[in-house]
Design a protein around this motif. Structure first.
Motif, PDB file in Angstrom:
ATOM      1  N   GLY A  28     -26.101 -80.549  29.281  1.00 30.13           N
ATOM      2  CA  GLY A  28     -26.374 -79.138  29.520  1.00 30.13           C
ATOM      3  C   GLY A  28     -25.251 -78.385  30.184  1.00 30.13           C
ATOM      4  N   PRO A  74     -31.277 -81.190  27.539  1.00 34.87           N
ATOM      5  CA  PRO A  74     -32.187 -80.554  28.507  1.00 34.87           C
ATOM      6  C   PRO A  74     -33.184 -79.668  27.772  1.00 34.87           C
ATOM      7  CG  PRO A  74     -29.873 -80.279  29.139  1.00 34.87           C
ATOM      8  CD  PRO A  74     -29.877 -80.795  27.744  1.00 34.87           C
ATOM      9  N   PHE A  76     -35.102 -76.518  26.525  1.00 37.96           N
ATOM     10  CA  PHE A  76     -34.609 -75.158  26.324  1.00 37.96           C
ATOM     11  C   PHE A  76     -35.239 -74.204  27.343  1.00 37.96           C
ATOM     12  CE2 PHE A  76     -34.564 -76.625  21.705  1.00 37.96           C
ATOM     13  CZ  PHE A  76     -33.251 -77.048  21.763  1.00 37.96           C
ATOM     14  N   ILE A  77     -34.515 -73.129  27.628  1.00 31.95           N
ATOM     15  CA  ILE A  77     -34.987 -72.090  28.539  1.00 31.95           C
ATOM     16  C   ILE A  77     -35.191 -70.810  27.743  1.00 31.95           C
ATOM     17  CG2 ILE A  77     -34.426 -70.692  30.567  1.00 31.95           C
ATOM     18  CD1 ILE A  77     -32.688 -73.041  31.531  1.00 31.95           C
ATOM     19  N   GLY A 480     -34.210 -71.884  19.633  1.00 30.22           N
ATOM     20  CA  GLY A 480     -33.226 -72.875  20.055  1.00 30.22           C
ATOM     21  C   GLY A 480     -32.930 -73.873  18.942  1.00 30.22           C
ATOM     22  N   VAL A 504     -25.822 -76.199  23.009  1.00 33.88           N
ATOM     23  CA  VAL A 504     -26.821 -76.712  23.954  1.00 33.88           C
ATOM     24  C   VAL A 504     -26.648 -76.050  25.315  1.00 33.88           C
ATOM     25  CG1 VAL A 504     -27.581 -78.757  25.224  1.00 33.88           C
ATOM     26  CG2 VAL A 504     -27.154 -78.910  22.759  1.00 33.88           C
ATOM     27  N   HIS A 505     -25.403 -75.953  25.773  1.00 27.02           N
ATOM     28  CA  HIS A 505     -25.128 -75.317  27.063  1.00 27.02           C
ATOM     29  C   HIS A 505     -25.623 -73.879  27.087  1.00 27.02           C
ATOM     30  CE1 HIS A 505     -23.127 -74.144  30.734  1.00 27.02           C
ATOM     31  NE2 HIS A 505     -22.317 -73.320  30.102  1.00 27.02           N
ATOM     32  N   THR A 508     -29.318 -73.717  27.600  1.00 22.66           N
ATOM     33  CA  THR A 508     -29.883 -74.433  28.749  1.00 22.66           C
ATOM     34  C   THR A 508     -29.147 -74.093  30.056  1.00 22.66           C
ATOM     35  OG1 THR A 508     -28.488 -76.376  28.223  1.00 22.66           O
ATOM     36  CG2 THR A 508     -30.704 -76.325  27.281  1.00 22.66           C
ATOM     37  N   GLY A 520     -32.205 -76.649  33.237  1.00 16.45           N
ATOM     38  CA  GLY A 520     -31.089 -76.499  32.316  1.00 16.45           C
ATOM     39  C   GLY A 520     -30.083 -77.617  32.234  1.00 16.45           C
ATOM     40  N   THR A 521     -30.132 -78.596  33.135  1.00 14.57           N
ATOM     41  CA  THR A 521     -29.209 -79.726  33.055  1.00 14.57           C
ATOM     42  C   THR A 521     -29.997 -81.032  33.118  1.00 14.57           C
ATOM     43  OG1 THR A 521     -28.804 -79.567  35.447  1.00 14.57           O
ATOM     44  CG2 THR A 521     -27.174 -78.551  33.986  1.00 14.57           C
TER      45      THR A 521
END
Length: 609
Positions: A28, A74, A76-77, A480, A504-505, A508, A520-521
């Protein structure tokens, strides 16, 4: 880990709650992925073991996931949802979690359910977010046990949450609680100094309780529901910048953020957000702002060029910290008749939506004078900015009692009948029953080249799903997965625009840092919110159209996403809550996996970033 069983005896503890074996692990942070085995204990990632390390002891581990050939990322947000009422009825928020989302934020677009009473909150929320008022009011009436922000946070955290939930305080909610809904939506009313002080005090109270900041809304197309003040604009749209600055001053002092949407009809409002965010005008301390936009709108094809370089330059020279929320997939909308928020851009559209009775609405749509007014507004608005492209040749019928019209655009029907496109549209609705005609169009993010560019743009962040709202209009619960598919497909085609680890980063860790939430990580010591993805399942199913009946909304069929081959498992708080297309027993009812995420549990990114 070692534990003492006896003063003279040591025994190694090897039991994990979950082991995810041999997956391609993304942490993440944007670091390159590596094949690793994760051991999860007591809700956190206890061990990340490489191929050369000793295998983790699976003895007694109740959940072992063979992730060979899979991605472990991680959770998803989703920073832009409207689950404010739904979370009270179904705390599992299944439509997001089944697609790998483990953290959601509510209270967006000036709408929250913290201070306003149940009737007012239902009037604020229902029409704007296209959720039947009876269910919003019913959910609040039956479950609203709070009157303060601290009590609200405690009540949400006490629910058997599926995902983690963070929240913002809505400006319309705040304004309504202090002024009353009537005065809050009266253009002639200005809050007294005492009333503005009261708003600031309630905002302080919300921040003390752990809320992430405040949300606003400048666009006056969003209207009230209910019988008392129906079709008035949201309270936040009546606020002066004097009022806004007073509230933003609280956010600035507390290091919290503002989410809002500028008024597209008044471009200077966007500049005001940059100035208000600025460190230069804030005595060295800025305010993070997350602005809702339709980044590559068909109605404004040149607007996309104002994002990116222009935003970065304004942020740099003004010392501001503004980012724009972006839906990283084509923005496809559906509508049953005229029940689409974009019609609120027209006074005639609002007049039709004001009428809930189907017969009355059909009579209005057939009225000649009404149509003349609608045509004038429709043609005039083409000269200015808008949210909808208004091209009926790009609006296709997908359901209709007259089967001969299915698959045709309203523009094509207008050409056949020799009519103005708007008249052809209204004729089809009147002839077939307005709500019996379902049609679709893409309003934004339709150009692949621009979509790729925006996906990489640092002044843009991933959001705008509107999960939990617009039940019959759109479904982006799996945005996502769609973004990862798009990234993977471009790599396979030899034309990559982004690495998978950066994608991905962006979905997240980057969001968690900007919004200041503990998520997120997926590193050793991190809370174990994760999703295991089978890249082979990132296929055409992610773009499929599906509907599902919603029991807690009286069986209403809403748009959803169904691509269960992509998500092998979703985990929240160290527990696997969804796997093989099924949720765990008691999920969202008797079993709690998520928690309320309070501000300050993770340091937010600095305002200069």
């Amino acid at each position: 880990m070692l534990r003492f069983l006896h003063p003279t005896t040591l025994e190694e503890t090897v039991t994990y709650d979950v082991i995810i074996r041999d997956g391609l692990w993304f942490d993440g942070t944007g670091s390159a992925p590596q094949t690793r085995t994760l051991g999860i204990r007591d809700g956190v990632v206890a061990t990340v073991a490489g191929p050369s390390d000793a295998p983790l002891d699976e003895t007694g581990c109740p959940e072992v996931i063979d992730a060979a050939g899979k991605w472990v990322v991680p959770g998803f947000i989703d920073v832009h949802t409207h689950y404010d009422a739904e979370v009270l009825l179904d705390p599992g928020l299944r439509e997001s979690v089944r697609h790998g989302v483990t953290t959601v934020l509510v209270g967006n677009c000036s709408l929250s359910t913290v201070f306003a009473d149940s009737e007012d909150a239902a009037d604020l929320f229902s029409r704007v977010e296209a959720v039947p008022r009876e269910f919003v009011h019913g959910a609040l009436n039956a479950n609203k046990t709070w009157s303060t922000a601290a009590e609200y946070v405690k009540a949400i955290d006490a629910l058997p949450l599926g995902p983690n939930v963070g929240s913002l305080l809505g400006h319309s909610d705040l304004r309504t609680a202090v002024l009353g809904l009537d005065r809050a939506t009266d253009a002639t009313v200005r809050p007294t100094d005492a009333e503005m002080d009261r708003m600031a005090a309630l905002l302080e109270e919300a921040l003390d309780a752990g809320m992430l900041g405040m949300s606003g809304m400048d666009a006056a197309i969003d209207k009230l529901d209910g019988d008392r003040f129906r079709s008035r604009a949201l309270p936040s749209t009546f606020a002066t910048w004097r009022e806004r600055r007073k509230l933003i001053k609280v956010l600035r002092r507390r290091g919290r953020m503002l989410q809002s949407a500028p008024d597209v009809e008044n471009p200077s409002s966007a500049l005001m957000f940059f100035l208000t965010s600025s460190r230069i005008f804030g005595r060295g301390k800025g305010v993070r702002m997350s602005m809702l936009v339709s980044a590559d709108a068909k109605s404004m094809p040149l607007a996309v060029h104002t994002f990116g370089f222009g935003t970065r330059m304004l942020n740099k020279f003004l010392g501001s910290a503004v980012r724009f929320q972006h839906l990283p997939v084509p923005f496809e909308l559906y509508s049953d008749g005229i029940d689409l928020p974009v019609f609120e851009e027209f006074g005639a559209g609002t007049a039709a939506l004001h009428l809930r009775d189907q017969l009355q609405r059909n009579e209005l749509l057939a009225d000649k004078e009404y149509r003349r007014k609608f045509r004038r507004e429709f043609d005039r608005i083409k000269l200015g900015p808008s949210l909808w492209h208004r091209d009926f040749h790009d609006a296709v019928i997908v359901e209709c009692p007259d089967a001969s019209l299915i698959g045709k655009s309203f523009g094509a029907i207008a050409d056949e009948r020799g009519l103005h496109p708007l008249d052809a549209f209204l004729d089809v609705l009147v002839e077939n029953g307005e709500r019996n005609v379902r049609w679709t169009t893409v309003v934004a993010n339709h150009r692949p080249k621009q979509l790729d560019k925006l996906a990489n743009e640092p002044s843009i962040h991933m959001g705008f799903s509107d999960a939990g709202a617009h039940l019959r209009n759109m479904a982006f619960y799996n945005f996502g997965l769609k973004m990862l598919k798009r990234t993977r497909d471009a790599q396979r085609a030899g034309a990559p625009f982004m690495s998978t680890e950066r994608a991905v980063h962006r979905l997240t860790g980057e969001l968690a840092e900007w919004f200041g939430i503990d998520a997120g990580t997926l590193r050793e010591g991190d809370r174990a919110d994760f999703v295991v993805i089978d890249p082979a399942g990132l296929n055409e199913a992610v773009d499929g159209y599906h509907e599902e009946a919603v029991p807690f909304y009286g069986g209403l069929r809403r748009m959803v996403n169904r691509n269960d081959d992509a998500v092998v498992a979703t985990g929240v708080g160290g527990a696997v809550v969804y796997a093989k297309g099924q949720f765990r027993d008691g999920y969202g009812q008797s079993v709690k996996s998520g928690r309320y995420l309070r501000a300050g549990q993770r340091a937010a990114v600095s305002v200069s970033a």
